[in-house]
Design a protein around this motif. Structure first.
Motif, PDB file in Angstrom:
ATOM      1  N   ARG A   1     -37.586 -22.733  35.178  1.00 53.50           N
ATOM      2  CA  ARG A   1     -37.520 -22.938  33.724  1.00 53.50           C
ATOM      3  C   ARG A   1     -36.236 -23.658  33.339  1.00 53.50           C
ATOM      4  O   ARG A   1     -36.231 -24.543  32.474  1.00 53.50           O
ATOM      5  CB  ARG A   1     -37.632 -21.594  33.015  1.00 53.50           C
ATOM      6  N   GLU A   2     -35.110 -23.290  33.973  1.00 51.42           N
ATOM      7  CA  GLU A   2     -33.821 -23.914  33.651  1.00 51.42           C
ATOM      8  C   GLU A   2     -33.789 -25.369  34.097  1.00 51.42           C
ATOM      9  O   GLU A   2     -33.208 -26.228  33.428  1.00 51.42           O
ATOM     10  CB  GLU A   2     -32.691 -23.159  34.351  1.00 51.42           C
ATOM     11  N   GLY A   3     -34.386 -25.656  35.248  1.00 49.25           N
ATOM     12  CA  GLY A   3     -34.356 -27.002  35.798  1.00 49.25           C
ATOM     13  C   GLY A   3     -33.030 -27.305  36.472  1.00 49.25           C
ATOM     14  O   GLY A   3     -32.209 -26.409  36.732  1.00 49.25           O
ATOM     15  N   PHE A   4     -32.781 -28.563  36.724  1.00 49.16           N
ATOM     16  CA  PHE A   4     -31.605 -29.001  37.483  1.00 49.16           C
ATOM     17  C   PHE A   4     -30.853 -30.077  36.708  1.00 49.16           C
ATOM     18  O   PHE A   4     -31.448 -30.834  35.942  1.00 49.16           O
ATOM     19  CB  PHE A   4     -32.028 -29.565  38.841  1.00 49.16           C
ATOM     20  N   ASP A   5     -29.547 -30.157  36.943  1.00 47.73           N
ATOM     21  CA  ASP A   5     -28.723 -31.183  36.321  1.00 47.73           C
ATOM     22  C   ASP A   5     -27.644 -31.588  37.314  1.00 47.73           C
ATOM     23  O   ASP A   5     -26.724 -30.817  37.599  1.00 47.73           O
ATOM     24  CB  ASP A   5     -28.093 -30.660  35.023  1.00 47.73           C
ATOM     25  N   ASN A   6     -27.775 -32.786  37.861  1.00 49.02           N
ATOM     26  CA  ASN A   6     -26.822 -33.315  38.832  1.00 49.02           C
ATOM     27  C   ASN A   6     -26.658 -32.371  40.020  1.00 49.02           C
ATOM     28  O   ASN A   6     -25.545 -32.009  40.420  1.00 49.02           O
ATOM     29  CB  ASN A   6     -25.463 -33.596  38.188  1.00 49.02           C
ATOM     30  N   ARG A   7     -27.785 -31.967  40.584  1.00 45.03           N
ATOM     31  CA  ARG A   7     -27.786 -31.154  41.800  1.00 45.03           C
ATOM     32  C   ARG A   7     -28.749 -31.779  42.806  1.00 45.03           C
ATOM     33  O   ARG A   7     -29.616 -32.580  42.441  1.00 45.03           O
ATOM     34  CB  ARG A   7     -28.175 -29.707  41.494  1.00 45.03           C
ATOM     35  N   THR A   8     -28.579 -31.388  44.040  1.00 45.19           N
ATOM     36  CA  THR A   8     -29.437 -31.883  45.112  1.00 45.19           C
ATOM     37  C   THR A   8     -30.231 -30.724  45.694  1.00 45.19           C
ATOM     38  O   THR A   8     -29.667 -29.650  45.948  1.00 45.19           O
ATOM     39  CB  THR A   8     -28.605 -32.551  46.228  1.00 45.19           C
ATOM     40  N   VAL A   9     -31.510 -30.923  45.861  1.00 46.97           N
ATOM     41  CA  VAL A   9     -32.380 -29.921  46.469  1.00 46.97           C
ATOM     42  C   VAL A   9     -32.762 -30.400  47.863  1.00 46.97           C
ATOM     43  O   VAL A   9     -33.246 -31.534  48.026  1.00 46.97           O
ATOM     44  CB  VAL A   9     -33.649 -29.690  45.623  1.00 46.97           C
ATOM     45  N   ARG A  10     -32.518 -29.550  48.849  1.00 44.33           N
ATOM     46  CA  ARG A  10     -32.889 -29.876  50.227  1.00 44.33           C
ATOM     47  C   ARG A  10     -33.990 -28.912  50.654  1.00 44.33           C
ATOM     48  O   ARG A  10     -33.786 -27.699  50.707  1.00 44.33           O
ATOM     49  CB  ARG A  10     -31.682 -29.777  51.164  1.00 44.33           C
ATOM     50  N   MET A  11     -35.171 -29.446  50.937  1.00 40.01           N
ATOM     51  CA  MET A  11     -36.348 -28.635  51.196  1.00 40.01           C
ATOM     52  C   MET A  11     -36.838 -28.798  52.627  1.00 40.01           C
ATOM     53  O   MET A  11     -36.799 -29.901  53.181  1.00 40.01           O
ATOM     54  CB  MET A  11     -37.465 -29.007  50.211  1.00 40.01           C
ATOM     55  N   VAL A  12     -37.281 -27.692  53.208  1.00 42.54           N
ATOM     56  CA  VAL A  12     -37.830 -27.683  54.564  1.00 42.54           C
ATOM     57  C   VAL A  12     -39.348 -27.678  54.475  1.00 42.54           C
ATOM     58  O   VAL A  12     -39.933 -26.833  53.791  1.00 42.54           O
ATOM     59  CB  VAL A  12     -37.355 -26.452  55.352  1.00 42.54           C
ATOM     60  N   VAL A  13     -39.992 -28.617  55.139  1.00 40.05           N
ATOM     61  CA  VAL A  13     -41.455 -28.671  55.182  1.00 40.05           C
ATOM     62  C   VAL A  13     -41.879 -28.800  56.639  1.00 40.05           C
ATOM     63  O   VAL A  13     -41.109 -29.238  57.494  1.00 40.05           O
ATOM     64  CB  VAL A  13     -42.012 -29.841  54.348  1.00 40.05           C
ATOM     65  N   HIS A  14     -43.123 -28.406  56.922  1.00 38.30           N
ATOM     66  CA  HIS A  14     -43.611 -28.353  58.302  1.00 38.30           C
ATOM     67  C   HIS A  14     -44.799 -29.277  58.472  1.00 38.30           C
ATOM     68  O   HIS A  14     -45.822 -29.119  57.801  1.00 38.30           O
ATOM     69  CB  HIS A  14     -44.008 -26.916  58.651  1.00 38.30           C
ATOM     70  N   THR A  15     -44.702 -30.229  59.378  1.00 41.80           N
ATOM     71  CA  THR A  15     -45.769 -31.204  59.576  1.00 41.80           C
ATOM     72  C   THR A  15     -46.936 -30.599  60.360  1.00 41.80           C
ATOM     73  O   THR A  15     -46.776 -29.641  61.115  1.00 41.80           O
ATOM     74  CB  THR A  15     -45.259 -32.438  60.334  1.00 41.80           C
ATOM     75  N   SER A  16     -48.100 -31.178  60.162  1.00 42.39           N
ATOM     76  CA  SER A  16     -49.255 -30.804  60.978  1.00 42.39           C
ATOM     77  C   SER A  16     -49.563 -31.887  62.006  1.00 42.39           C
ATOM     78  O   SER A  16     -49.904 -31.593  63.152  1.00 42.39           O
ATOM     79  CB  SER A  16     -50.481 -30.545  60.096  1.00 42.39           C
ATOM     80  N   ILE A  17     -49.466 -33.147  61.623  1.00 41.52           N
ATOM     81  CA  ILE A  17     -49.625 -34.273  62.546  1.00 41.52           C
ATOM     82  C   ILE A  17     -48.417 -35.181  62.431  1.00 41.52           C
ATOM     83  O   ILE A  17     -47.708 -35.177  61.419  1.00 41.52           O
ATOM     84  CB  ILE A  17     -50.909 -35.083  62.270  1.00 41.52           C
TER      85      ILE A  17
END
Length: 460
Positions: free
Chosen positions: A87-103
């Motif tokens: 709800r707050e959101g982001f302001d001048n920040r960086t989000v680093r996300m981990v995702v998992h591939t299938s192929i």
């Protein structure tokens, strides 16, 4: 396509039935090591077909392999919760996300979404990398690469209600491995389009652009959600398209080990990779906790449950890259959450979903609903409706195949309950072993067959 313009998301159609509107660790390490060696090669060139978008079902089914794009990872966006970071959101920040591939593949592109934003979303520097280890926020040495948009721009803007696909990135993507995707958000975002139940750690930095930081030291805050990122498409000569799983928390992975990539879709991707008949098919998880077939989450106090399955089908399944088959595993929330739907209403909704998919040449597997006796929302009426719906699904000609999830995980001594060894503890969600049982229950014949073009279906 070399540059993707924002796509305005269509309004949700009215649903049928009474809504308003709706790899193993050793393998992963060896694949990552191989990918790093490839990154160090003198040249990384995508084939000339890298600019072609095979996002339609008919484009994906051209034979045993396709040079087009296929979904390797995905998640479903939803509106922000009533409070908290989304709800707050982001302001001048960086989000680093981990995702998992299938192929895997020779290159990738990212899908970003501002589907539920109330204002334009400014996206700054964006990067992709391999993690140094596991779900670490630190990038493996030499693996970090920039992602561009709109034909080479380092930044872009997504108008409210749109999504965008990045430019292709030459990157040797390993199959069954984690990736780090970092997005700098330079301006106030407002409420975020997010996915709340990631079962995976993500990282948020302090102020500033840290997308190109190899180290993870700037990422001081940990979240278990994904923000704005909804897909990773890959391109490679051995890819054969993708299977999209549309569902609720059971598909989303509630009850599985955090950071363990133990959802049934993860186990299913590993199963497909071991079989020559299905090897090269990606698996895209579009499960969404609390989601229903017929009603939107905005009709409750939890909007993060998202748009109904009927309302999000085009965006979350049909418009995915290389989709050739779908697994529909949803409906228990319609039966147990107020206002409750009948078994017949849910059946009509699932038939509508299948009809829309099959008209596009997408094969459809439907899953029976698993037991949930002793869970807080169980009632005798809901149990009767579940049994009635499962009986109808097993006999319905509207689907190409049935995955009998109910039979796979129910207690033989009491079929209204989940088998004890599969129960995550709340008597409705499944643990890692239960999810493996679901993955083993999906028939693969309909998935390995080539999709039937729309015109051919009309003459059946």
């Amino acid at each position: 396509m070399s540059a993707a313009r924002p796509r305005r998301l269509p309004p949700s159609p009215a649903p049928a039935g009474g809504g308003t509107r709706p790899g193993r660790t050793v393998r992963r390490r060896s694949a990552a090591a191989g990918a790093l060696a490839l990154i160090s090669a003198a040249a990384l060139l995508l084939p000339s077909s890298a600019t072609a978008d095979s996002g339609s079902a008919t484009a994906a089914g051209s034979g045993p392999a396709t040079a087009g794009w296929a979904g390797s990872w995905g998640t479903a966006p939803a509106p922000a919760a009533p409070d908290g970071l989304s709800r707050e959101g982001f302001d001048n920040r960086t989000v680093r996300m981990v995702v998992h591939t299938s192929i895997g593949g020779d290159g990738l592109r990212l899908r970003l979404s501002n589907a539920y934003g109330a204002q334009p979303l400014a996206v700054g520097r964006t990067t992709v990398a391999l993690p140094a280890s596991g779900s670490s926020p630190a990038a493996a040495p030499g693996s970090l690469r920039p992602v561009t948009f709109d034909g080479g721009a380092a930044a872009t803007t997504l108008p409210a209600g749109t999504e965008k696909i990045s430019d292709p990135v030459p990157f040797p993507v390993p199959a069954g491995a984690n990736l780090l995707v970092s997005v700098h958000l330079p301006k106030p975002t407002g409420p975020a389009s997010w996915h709340w139940l990631a079962q995976q750690r993500s990282y948020v930095s302090g102020h500033g652009d840290h997308a190109a930081d190899p180290a993870g030291t700037a990422f001081s805050r940990t979240e278990t959600s994904w923000f704005f990122l909804t897909g990773v498409d890959v391109q490679g000569p051995r890819n054969r398209g993708s299977v999209v799983a549309l569902g609720d928390s059971q598909t989303d992975g509630s009850g599985t080990t955090q950071d363990g990539n133990a959802r049934w879709t993860d186990a299913f991707a590993r199963r497909l990779a071991l079989d020559p008949a299905t090897r090269g098919l990606g698996v895209v998880n579009k499960g969404l906790g609390g989601n229903r077939v017929l009603r939107d989450g905005s009709e409750t106090d939890r909007p993060q449950r998202g748009t109904s399955a009927l309302g999000r089908l085009d965006r979350d399944v049909i418009h995915q890259s290389g989709v050739r088959a779908a697994v529909l595993y949803e409906g228990v929330n319609d039966l147990q959450l107020t206002p409750r739907a009948s078994a017949d209403e849910v059946l009509r909704g699932l038939r509508t979903l299948a009809g829309r998919l099959r008209a596009r040449g997408v094969h459809v597997v439907v899953g029976t609903l698993t037991p949930f006796k002793d869970s807080p929302l169980w009632t005798a009426d809901a149990e009767r409706a579940r049994t009635e719906l499962n009986t109808a699904l097993r006999a319905s000609p509207d689907f190409d195949a049935v995955a009998d999830f109910d039979l796979a995980v129910r207690d033989p001594a009491d079929p209204q309950r989940v088998r004890a060894g599969f129960d995550a503890g709340d008597h409705i969600h499944l643990n890692d072993a239960g999810h493996r049982a679901l993955a083993d229950a999906v028939p693969t014949g309909a998935l390995s067959a080539d999709p039937v073009p729309t015109d051919a279906r009309r003459h059946r």
